[in-house]
Design a protein around this motif. Structure first.
Motif, PDB file in Angstrom:
ATOM      1  N   ALA A   1      -6.037  -6.758   6.463  1.00 46.23           N
ATOM      2  CA  ALA A   1      -6.035  -7.543   5.217  1.00 46.23           C
ATOM      3  C   ALA A   1      -5.205  -6.865   4.130  1.00 46.23           C
ATOM      4  N   ALA A   2      -5.202  -5.538   4.113  1.00 45.42           N
ATOM      5  CA  ALA A   2      -4.446  -4.790   3.098  1.00 45.42           C
ATOM      6  C   ALA A   2      -2.985  -4.592   3.492  1.00 45.42           C
ATOM      7  N   GLY A   3      -2.617  -5.008   4.693  1.00 40.61           N
ATOM      8  CA  GLY A   3      -1.221  -4.922   5.114  1.00 40.61           C
ATOM      9  C   GLY A   3      -0.805  -3.594   5.719  1.00 40.61           C
ATOM     10  N   PHE A   4      -1.754  -2.744   6.097  1.00 41.62           N
ATOM     11  CA  PHE A   4      -1.423  -1.464   6.727  1.00 41.62           C
ATOM     12  C   PHE A   4      -1.232  -1.608   8.235  1.00 41.62           C
ATOM     13  N   LEU A   5      -1.945  -2.564   8.819  1.00 41.85           N
ATOM     14  CA  LEU A   5      -1.826  -2.864  10.241  1.00 41.85           C
ATOM     15  C   LEU A   5      -1.626  -4.354  10.413  1.00 41.85           C
ATOM     16  N   GLU A   6      -1.096  -4.711  11.574  1.00 40.32           N
ATOM     17  CA  GLU A   6      -1.032  -6.116  11.954  1.00 40.32           C
ATOM     18  C   GLU A   6      -1.438  -6.220  13.413  1.00 40.32           C
ATOM     19  N   LYS A   7      -1.886  -7.400  13.788  1.00 40.23           N
ATOM     20  CA  LYS A   7      -2.331  -7.615  15.153  1.00 40.23           C
ATOM     21  C   LYS A   7      -1.398  -8.643  15.781  1.00 40.23           C
ATOM     22  N   ARG A   8      -0.819  -8.281  16.937  1.00 45.12           N
ATOM     23  CA  ARG A   8       0.080  -9.229  17.604  1.00 45.12           C
ATOM     24  C   ARG A   8       0.029  -9.025  19.115  1.00 45.12           C
TER      25      ARG A   8
ATOM     26  N   THR B   1       5.156  -1.473   8.005  1.00 45.02           N
ATOM     27  CA  THR B   1       5.948  -0.566   7.164  1.00 45.02           C
ATOM     28  C   THR B   1       5.064   0.035   6.074  1.00 45.02           C
ATOM     29  N   ARG B   2       4.205  -0.778   5.493  1.00 44.54           N
ATOM     30  CA  ARG B   2       3.294  -0.272   4.455  1.00 44.54           C
ATOM     31  C   ARG B   2       2.365   0.795   5.033  1.00 44.54           C
ATOM     32  N   GLY B   3       1.853   0.559   6.212  1.00 50.83           N
ATOM     33  CA  GLY B   3       0.983   1.538   6.852  1.00 50.83           C
ATOM     34  C   GLY B   3       1.706   2.828   7.164  1.00 50.83           C
ATOM     35  N   ARG B   4       2.937   2.700   7.669  1.00 48.46           N
ATOM     36  CA  ARG B   4       3.739   3.882   7.998  1.00 48.46           C
ATOM     37  C   ARG B   4       4.056   4.681   6.740  1.00 48.46           C
ATOM     38  N   ASP B   5       4.394   3.979   5.662  1.00 49.80           N
ATOM     39  CA  ASP B   5       4.702   4.662   4.403  1.00 49.80           C
ATOM     40  C   ASP B   5       3.478   5.394   3.852  1.00 49.80           C
ATOM     41  N   ALA B   6       2.312   4.742   3.912  1.00 48.68           N
ATOM     42  CA  ALA B   6       1.078   5.378   3.425  1.00 48.68           C
ATOM     43  C   ALA B   6       0.744   6.604   4.266  1.00 48.68           C
ATOM     44  N   MET B   7       0.897   6.476   5.564  1.00 49.61           N
ATOM     45  CA  MET B   7       0.595   7.593   6.464  1.00 49.61           C
ATOM     46  C   MET B   7       1.558   8.754   6.203  1.00 49.61           C
ATOM     47  N   ASN B   8       2.837   8.452   6.084  1.00 47.04           N
ATOM     48  CA  ASN B   8       3.825   9.505   5.838  1.00 47.04           C
ATOM     49  C   ASN B   8       3.572  10.208   4.503  1.00 47.04           C
ATOM     50  N   ALA B   9       3.192   9.458   3.484  1.00 45.62           N
ATOM     51  CA  ALA B   9       2.889  10.075   2.186  1.00 45.62           C
ATOM     52  C   ALA B   9       1.674  10.993   2.310  1.00 45.62           C
TER      53      ALA B   9
END
Length: 176
Positions: free
Chosen positions: A52-59, A73-81
């Motif tokens: 829901a927050a856009g950190f993961l997606e299901k496909r 991308t948002r999840g990857r950026d948060a994780m990298n930070a």
């Protein structure tokens, strides 16, 4: 949404390999990551919040089949930070396991120097905490500790010294 430790753990696992919620639960049940709850009542709501927050997606995979979680991308950026954040004395004092979780996920960061910087900040935070504890033991309050209390504090101190030695040794390994 502020990410929790469980959120970072889930993102890190999915970043390493897209997987189902069930597969993530199994990781928590069968590995040292068992300190996190593997119950469906904690994992699935956490995954839903991350989607829901856009950190993961299901496909679904390209050939069809069961949907898997993937890092956005948002999840990857948060994780990298999060991974690049220097280790603090508070983390060394309260949550060394979390520091080591971050270190484990650095495996997926493909940039020179990131691991070295992380280890240097870990070693520095440990050194500062060790100095504080040694000063406490030499203070009137520390000298007033009973035998059991002093031995308990010394046990913690020795553990921190061992971790600092590990950080120094690991830095050398990553120089090569």
């Amino acid at each position: 949404m502020k990410l929790t430790t469980l959120g970072y753990a889930l993102i890190g696992l999915v970043q390493a390999e897209p997987c189902s919620g069930y597969a993530l639960r199994r990781v928590f049940e069968t590995t040292p990551m068992g300190t996190y709850s593997s119950s469906p009542g904690s994992i699935y709501p956490a995954l839903a919040r991350l989607v829901a927050a856009g950190f993961l997606e299901k496909r679904a995979p390209a050939g069809g089949g069961k949907k898997l979680f993937h890092v956005t991308t948002r999840g990857r950026d948060a994780m990298n930070a999060w991974l690049r954040t220097p280790v603090t004395e508070e983390e060394v004092t309260r949550s060394v396991d979390l520091v080591l979780l971050r270190f484990a996920f650095l495996e997926n960061v493909d940039e020179p120097g990131v691991t070295q910087s992380f280890l240097a900040s870990f070693e520095s935070a440990l050194s500062n905490r060790i100095e504080q504890i040694e000063a406490y033991l030499e203070s009137p309050a520390g000298r007033a500790l009973g035998r059991h209390g002093r031995l308990a504090v010394e046990n913690g101190l020795q553990g921190l010294m061992t971790q600092r030695q590990w950080a120094a040794t690991s830095k050398k390994e990553f120089r090569s």
